[in-house]
Design a protein around this motif. Structure first.
Motif, PDB file in Angstrom:
ATOM      1  N   LEU A 150       4.572  21.928  47.899  1.00 53.84           N
ATOM      2  CA  LEU A 150       4.005  21.526  49.186  1.00 53.84           C
ATOM      3  C   LEU A 150       4.009  22.642  50.220  1.00 53.84           C
ATOM      4  O   LEU A 150       3.021  22.862  50.926  1.00 53.84           O
ATOM      5  N   TYR A 151       5.123  23.368  50.334  1.00 50.94           N
ATOM      6  CA  TYR A 151       5.306  24.319  51.427  1.00 50.94           C
ATOM      7  C   TYR A 151       4.394  25.536  51.331  1.00 50.94           C
ATOM      8  O   TYR A 151       4.322  26.332  52.268  1.00 50.94           O
ATOM      9  N   ASN A 177       8.682  15.411  45.075  1.00 53.74           N
ATOM     10  CA  ASN A 177       8.503  14.898  46.429  1.00 53.74           C
ATOM     11  C   ASN A 177       9.333  15.812  47.330  1.00 53.74           C
ATOM     12  O   ASN A 177      10.532  15.596  47.521  1.00 53.74           O
ATOM     13  N   TYR A 178       8.712  16.859  47.869  1.00 59.59           N
ATOM     14  CA  TYR A 178       9.479  17.910  48.526  1.00 59.59           C
ATOM     15  C   TYR A 178      10.300  17.437  49.725  1.00 59.59           C
ATOM     16  O   TYR A 178      11.477  17.816  49.847  1.00 59.59           O
ATOM     17  N   PRO A 179       9.753  16.623  50.646  1.00 53.74           N
ATOM     18  CA  PRO A 179      10.588  16.179  51.762  1.00 53.74           C
ATOM     19  C   PRO A 179      11.855  15.445  51.290  1.00 53.74           C
ATOM     20  O   PRO A 179      12.948  15.660  51.829  1.00 53.74           O
ATOM     21  N   TRP A 227      10.517  17.807  57.426  1.00 51.88           N
ATOM     22  CA  TRP A 227       9.494  17.859  56.383  1.00 51.88           C
ATOM     23  C   TRP A 227       8.840  16.499  56.155  1.00 51.88           C
ATOM     24  O   TRP A 227       7.729  16.426  55.630  1.00 51.88           O
ATOM     25  N   TYR A 228       9.489  15.431  56.560  1.00 48.56           N
ATOM     26  CA  TYR A 228       8.828  14.121  56.495  1.00 48.56           C
ATOM     27  C   TYR A 228       7.652  14.076  57.488  1.00 48.56           C
ATOM     28  O   TYR A 228       6.636  13.429  57.228  1.00 48.56           O
ATOM     29  N   GLU A 247       4.733  16.567  56.083  1.00 45.15           N
ATOM     30  CA  GLU A 247       4.165  16.295  54.758  1.00 45.15           C
ATOM     31  C   GLU A 247       2.667  16.019  54.813  1.00 45.15           C
ATOM     32  O   GLU A 247       1.881  16.604  54.058  1.00 45.15           O
ATOM     33  N   TYR A 280       0.490  19.112  55.493  1.00 41.62           N
ATOM     34  CA  TYR A 280       0.440  20.072  54.391  1.00 41.62           C
ATOM     35  C   TYR A 280      -0.363  19.525  53.211  1.00 41.62           C
ATOM     36  O   TYR A 280      -1.027  20.293  52.502  1.00 41.62           O
TER      37      TYR A 280
END
Length: 393
Positions: free
Chosen positions: A98-99, A124-126, A149-150, A153, A156
């Motif tokens: 994601l980042y 699920n990165y966050p 990050w939530y 999200e 991104y």
């Protein structure tokens, strides 16, 4: 097509990315890779153009630490990705995690080439970063601020033209939370092993020095609190205190934050003679280990991160016809229930009962193992791991 693959690691041990590249090459696409060089010696790939960004690993880790609130990491990637696009005259960009999506999107704009962007979500990165000990403990939590990050999200995700996710449940979750996402632009690519590679491994004499006359519980992967390994070790000790005889084999690196606690379990007076720990083994040796074990463990803590997909170790256990004992993370529960290839647990009591049941019943173990291998073969037959190729057709 000329496809550029971007991954923020050293690439050489990223089996998911390497498998995807092999599949894209089989479709006739030309692939270039952009990754890191942590000042080590790396193997060469005769049929693959690999461009490495040379950077000390400590510097890279510091940039990741600051990445939530400062754009140094994104600027680094934006510069190199834009150059990467121009040098290779790319027709499409495929970035992992994601980042990297924002930097990739800006790089495409900077390159002035209107090429599509595919974002490949390994997790699920966050949820993941909010479970990492390095991000949520001590002074780092004030720097990393993982909860942000939530909020980031959706933004991104919006930079990408196509998404690749690990499971149908994760796809459904994203569409529910972000209505702007379109189902036809999200492709499921489960963490299934490279079947042909595993068959090649078995044809080669990869011998391992592990032997035990007792039934063996097996865990293959990163050892960490979030992975549930530290949750089940006290239960394993209880089972042994109660007279159940078995061995435990664990292979994989240990998270730095969890090393002391894990070591205390290894040195436990009851467990120490009935546990074997190997910090690392090449996946080439995995089929040989699978022939020597009794039960495959997937004890992941149930959370949004682990709900997002099935870890590759479950498919590896299924390949080896090993019955699985796992927690009820959404995607892995669905796989195990659909294929009837293992037992699930919520509590310590259920875990201990399942271990005893599997150890005592060879017929149950055999049937679950056969079911798992059959389901895995069906998934390959249905080309479940090839759906993402449609992006580039």
């Amino acid at each position: 097509m000329k496809i550029g693959v971007v991954v923020d690691n050293e690439f050489d041990h990223d089996h998911r990315v390497q498998k995807e590249i092999r599949m894209l090459q089989q479709e006739g696409h030309s692939i270039s890779v952009l990754c890191f060089d942590f000042k080590k010696t790396y193997k060469t790939y005769p049929n693959l153009n690999v461009k490495r960004i040379r950077i000390p690993k400590k510097v890279r880790d510091l940039l990741v630490l600051l990445n939530t609130n400062f754009n140094f990491y994104e600027l680094l990637w934006q510069k190199h990705i834009a150059q990467f696009i121009k040098e290779n005259n790319l027709d499409a960009l495929h970035v992992h995690d994601l980042y990297l999506s924002k930097a990739a999107n800006k790089s495409i704009q900077q390159s002035t080439r209107a090429i599509p962007l595919t974002l490949d979500l390994h997790e699920n990165y966050p949820a993941a970063i909010n479970s990492y000990e390095w991000a949520i403990k001590g002074w780092r939590k004030y720097v990393v601020q993982p909860k942000k990050w939530y909020q980031k999200e959706g933004e991104y995700l919006g930079y990408a033209d196509n998404l690749i996710v690990l499971s149908d449940s994760f796809k459904d979750d994203l569409i529910k939370r972000f209505p702007f996402l379109k189902s036809e632009n999200i492709f499921v690519h489960p963490n299934m092993p490279d079947f042909e590679s595993y068959q090649d491994f078995e044809k080669t004499d990869y011998s391992v020095d592990f032997e035990s006359d007792l039934p063996t519980l097996f865990y293959f992967g990163v050892v960490a609190k979030r992975r549930g390994v530290l949750d089940i070790l006290p239960w394993i000790i209880e089972l042994m205190e109660e007279g159940t005889k078995f061995h435990t084999l664990i292979i994989g690196p240990t998270d730095k934050a969890d090393k002391a606690q894990f070591q205390s379990f290894i040195n436990h007076p009851i467990l120490k003679d009935y546990i074997t720990y190997t910090p690392w083994s090449d996946v080439n040796y995995l089929p040989a280990y699978l022939k020597k074990i009794t039960i495959g463990l997937a004890p992941f803590q149930v959370n949004a991160q682990h709900d997002s997909g099935v870890a590759n170790k479950l498919f590896q256990y299924m390949y080896g016809e090993i019955p699985i004992l796992a927690t009820k993370c959404k995607a892995q529960q669905q796989l195990i229930e659909d294929s009837e290839c293992g037992l699930l647990y919520d509590t310590k009591t259920e875990f201990k009962s399942a271990v005893k049941q599997l150890i005592e019943s060879e017929s149950l173990r055999k049937q679950l193992g056969v079911n798992g291998k059959q389901k895995l073969l069906e998934l390959y037959q249905d080309k479940a791991d090839r759906q993402f190729l449609k992006i580039y057709q």
